[in-house]
Design a protein around this motif. Structure first.
Motif, mmCIF file in Angstrom:
data_model
loop_
_atom_site.group_PDB
_atom_site.id
_atom_site.type_symbol
_atom_site.label_atom_id
_atom_site.label_comp_id
_atom_site.label_asym_id
_atom_site.label_seq_id
_atom_site.Cartn_x
_atom_site.Cartn_y
_atom_site.Cartn_z
ATOM 1 N N ILE A 132 -32.278 -2.409 3.781
ATOM 2 C CA ILE A 132 -31.395 -1.485 3.056
ATOM 3 C C ILE A 132 -30.381 -2.263 2.227
ATOM 4 O O ILE A 132 -30.106 -1.919 1.062
ATOM 5 N N ASN A 133 -29.831 -3.327 2.799
ATOM 6 C CA ASN A 133 -28.850 -4.134 2.065
ATOM 7 C C ASN A 133 -29.452 -4.750 0.807
ATOM 8 O O ASN A 133 -28.780 -4.886 -0.220
ATOM 9 N N LYS A 134 -30.721 -5.121 0.860
ATOM 10 C CA LYS A 134 -31.384 -5.656 -0.334
ATOM 11 C C LYS A 134 -31.551 -4.579 -1.397
ATOM 12 O O LYS A 134 -31.438 -4.844 -2.599
ATOM 13 N N MET A 135 -31.816 -3.353 -0.954
ATOM 14 C CA MET A 135 -31.871 -2.232 -1.903
ATOM 15 C C MET A 135 -30.521 -2.087 -2.595
ATOM 16 O O MET A 135 -30.443 -1.938 -3.823
ATOM 17 N N LEU A 136 -29.454 -2.112 -1.806
ATOM 18 C CA LEU A 136 -28.104 -1.973 -2.362
ATOM 19 C C LEU A 136 -27.793 -3.117 -3.328
ATOM 20 O O LEU A 136 -27.234 -2.903 -4.404
ATOM 21 N N GLU A 137 -28.178 -4.311 -2.949
ATOM 22 C CA GLU A 137 -27.914 -5.497 -3.772
ATOM 23 C C GLU A 137 -28.599 -5.390 -5.128
ATOM 24 O O GLU A 137 -28.029 -5.773 -6.156
ATOM 25 N N ARG A 138 -29.821 -4.857 -5.142
ATOM 26 C CA ARG A 138 -30.554 -4.737 -6.408
ATOM 27 C C ARG A 138 -29.857 -3.797 -7.390
ATOM 28 O O ARG A 138 -30.111 -3.858 -8.590
ATOM 29 N N HIS A 139 -28.978 -2.961 -6.877
ATOM 30 C CA HIS A 139 -28.270 -2.017 -7.749
ATOM 31 C C HIS A 139 -26.787 -2.344 -7.854
ATOM 32 O O HIS A 139 -25.973 -1.487 -8.214
ATOM 33 N N GLY A 140 -26.445 -3.591 -7.542
ATOM 34 C CA GLY A 140 -25.086 -4.078 -7.736
ATOM 35 C C GLY A 140 -24.073 -3.507 -6.765
ATOM 36 O O GLY A 140 -22.869 -3.458 -7.071
ATOM 37 N N LEU A 141 -24.524 -3.084 -5.584
ATOM 38 C CA LEU A 141 -23.638 -2.494 -4.591
ATOM 39 C C LEU A 141 -23.407 -3.468 -3.438
ATOM 40 O O LEU A 141 -24.099 -4.480 -3.319
ATOM 41 N N GLY A 142 -22.440 -3.151 -2.581
ATOM 42 C CA GLY A 142 -22.153 -3.991 -1.427
ATOM 43 C C GLY A 142 -23.100 -3.697 -0.272
ATOM 44 O O GLY A 142 -24.074 -2.952 -0.423
ATOM 45 N N LYS A 143 -22.793 -4.265 0.881
ATOM 46 C CA LYS A 143 -23.631 -4.079 2.067
ATOM 47 C C LYS A 143 -23.177 -2.866 2.856
ATOM 48 O O LYS A 143 -22.066 -2.371 2.684
ATOM 49 N N LEU A 144 -24.072 -2.374 3.736
ATOM 50 C CA LEU A 144 -23.712 -1.271 4.621
ATOM 51 C C LEU A 144 -22.488 -1.635 5.449
ATOM 52 O O LEU A 144 -22.377 -2.760 5.953
ATOM 53 N N LYS A 145 -21.581 -0.702 5.616
ATOM 54 C CA LYS A 145 -20.346 -0.929 6.360
ATOM 55 C C LYS A 145 -20.394 -0.334 7.770
ATOM 56 O O LYS A 145 -19.480 -0.560 8.565
ATOM 57 N N ASN A 146 -21.425 0.426 8.071
ATOM 58 C CA ASN A 146 -21.498 1.137 9.349
ATOM 59 C C ASN A 146 -21.625 0.191 10.537
ATOM 60 O O ASN A 146 -22.181 -0.904 10.418
ATOM 61 N N LYS A 147 -21.165 0.671 11.696
ATOM 62 C CA LYS A 147 -21.436 -0.006 12.956
ATOM 63 C C LYS A 147 -22.901 0.213 13.307
ATOM 64 O O LYS A 147 -23.454 1.288 13.065
ATOM 65 N N PHE A 148 -23.533 -0.807 13.880
ATOM 66 C CA PHE A 148 -24.949 -0.737 14.236
ATOM 67 C C PHE A 148 -25.144 -0.945 15.732
ATOM 68 O O PHE A 148 -24.461 -1.775 16.336
ATOM 69 N N ILE A 149 -26.096 -0.205 16.296
ATOM 70 C CA ILE A 149 -26.530 -0.441 17.679
ATOM 71 C C ILE A 149 -28.039 -0.619 17.659
ATOM 72 O O ILE A 149 -28.765 0.207 17.096
ATOM 73 N N ASP A 150 -28.515 -1.709 18.267
ATOM 74 C CA ASP A 150 -29.948 -1.992 18.363
ATOM 75 C C ASP A 150 -30.444 -1.487 19.718
ATOM 76 O O ASP A 150 -29.943 -1.904 20.766
ATOM 77 N N THR A 151 -31.433 -0.591 19.711
ATOM 78 C CA THR A 151 -31.910 -0.002 20.963
ATOM 79 C C THR A 151 -32.509 -1.044 21.902
ATOM 80 O O THR A 151 -32.374 -0.932 23.123
ATOM 81 N N GLY A 152 -33.156 -2.065 21.341
ATOM 82 C CA GLY A 152 -33.729 -3.112 22.180
ATOM 83 C C GLY A 152 -32.662 -3.877 22.942
ATOM 84 O O GLY A 152 -32.765 -4.100 24.156
ATOM 85 N N HIS A 153 -31.601 -4.279 22.236
ATOM 86 C CA HIS A 153 -30.502 -5.016 22.868
ATOM 87 C C HIS A 153 -29.786 -4.152 23.898
ATOM 88 O O HIS A 153 -29.451 -4.615 24.993
ATOM 89 N N LEU A 154 -29.568 -2.893 23.546
ATOM 90 C CA LEU A 154 -28.846 -2.004 24.455
ATOM 91 C C LEU A 154 -29.650 -1.750 25.724
ATOM 92 O O LEU A 154 -29.084 -1.724 26.827
ATOM 93 N N PHE A 155 -30.957 -1.579 25.579
ATOM 94 C CA PHE A 155 -31.794 -1.346 26.754
ATOM 95 C C PHE A 155 -31.735 -2.541 27.700
ATOM 96 O O PHE A 155 -31.618 -2.374 28.915
ATOM 97 N N LYS A 156 -31.799 -3.733 27.153
ATOM 98 C CA LYS A 156 -31.722 -4.930 27.998
ATOM 99 C C LYS A 156 -30.411 -4.982 28.757
ATOM 100 O O LYS A 156 -30.372 -5.324 29.942
ATOM 101 N N LYS A 157 -29.336 -4.651 28.093
ATOM 102 C CA LYS A 157 -28.028 -4.646 28.748
ATOM 103 C C LYS A 157 -27.967 -3.591 29.841
ATOM 104 O O LYS A 157 -27.343 -3.785 30.884
ATOM 105 N N SER A 158 -28.622 -2.465 29.606
ATOM 106 C CA SER A 158 -28.519 -1.342 30.541
ATOM 107 C C SER A 158 -29.213 -1.613 31.864
ATOM 108 O O SER A 158 -28.867 -1.025 32.889
ATOM 109 N N VAL A 159 -30.219 -2.475 31.856
ATOM 110 C CA VAL A 159 -30.962 -2.756 33.094
ATOM 111 C C VAL A 159 -30.801 -4.195 33.551
ATOM 112 O O VAL A 159 -31.399 -4.596 34.547
ATOM 113 N N HIS A 160 -30.005 -4.985 32.828
ATOM 114 C CA HIS A 160 -29.756 -6.384 33.193
ATOM 115 C C HIS A 160 -31.075 -7.121 33.470
ATOM 116 O O HIS A 160 -31.294 -7.664 34.537
#
Length: 221
Positions: A132-160
């Protein structure tokens, strides 16, 4: 020209839709997870090269307090200059298929209007974010500003997890099987976004039972 004037002039060169998107981040992030709007999204692409490949479609679903708003899902198909026939066997999107397609810039506008400043959920989030950031870059825009959560990382944390290498990621199929999430419309952007949302919500329920339902635990450090 002073630094402030330079910044103001540079900012004024951005289109209104981008400035409106940035405006949303001026308000403080909702501290109550149960009333926060989350957006799970997925991209289908021509490949895995951030510079050479392109996003074919974007799918997204939103949810608040564990209730997915399926009727308000987002499904975008993008007109292509770059196309790789070999990727069709994965996502099934043909260059000249009958689905309604829009320009990359129009897709960006629709996507930003949908996600606003809300927390984004994705599986292998860095890939989707970079595409998505590359799409934005191609049109002269900045990067996404949102907070992100990765389901894979979160799942690993949830079950240790101790039985799987920390650097070895879970596939979406593996997590779906582990959490009994049906693989509906797999390898479509909207289908994978819905699967990702269900995986996140089931992981969230585990964390809620263990009193780990807080931003410090959910968001990457």
């Amino acid at each position: 020209m002073g630094v402030f004037n330079w910044f103001s002039e540079k900012k004024s060169n951005y289109p209104d839709f981008w400035l409106e998107y940035l405006e949303g981040f001026k308000t403080q992030m909702n501290k109550d997870i149960k009333t926060t709007r989350f957006v799970a999204f997925d991209t289908e692409t021509t490949g895995f090269d951030f510079n050479e490949d392109r996003v074919l479609s974007i799918g997204a679903v939103s949810f608040i307090n564990k209730k997915i708003e399926v009727s308000k899902s987002l499904e975008l198909y993008i007109k292509q200059d770059v196309f790789k026939a070999e990727s069709v066997k994965i996502h099934g999107i043909l260059k000249n298929s009958n689905v309604e397609k829009q320009t990359e810039l129009d897709a960006i506008k629709s996507f930003l209007n949908y996600i606003k400043s809300d927390v984004l959920i994705a599986h292998h989030a860095n890939f989707d974010r970079n595409m998505i950031n590359k799409m934005l870059e191609r049109h002269g825009l900045g990067k996404l500003k949102n907070k992100f959560i990765d389901t894979g990382h979160l799942f690993k944390k949830s079950v240790h997890l101790l039985y799987k290498d920390e650097d070895q990621p879970f596939t979406l199929d593996e997590l779906a099987k582990e959490l009994n999430v049906p693989l509906v419309d797999r390898h479509t952007a909207t289908g994978d976004a819905l699967i990702t949302a269900l995986i996140f919500l089931k992981t969230l329920s585990r964390l809620d039972k263990r009193k780990h339902l807080n931003w410090g635990y959910l968001l990457p450090k």
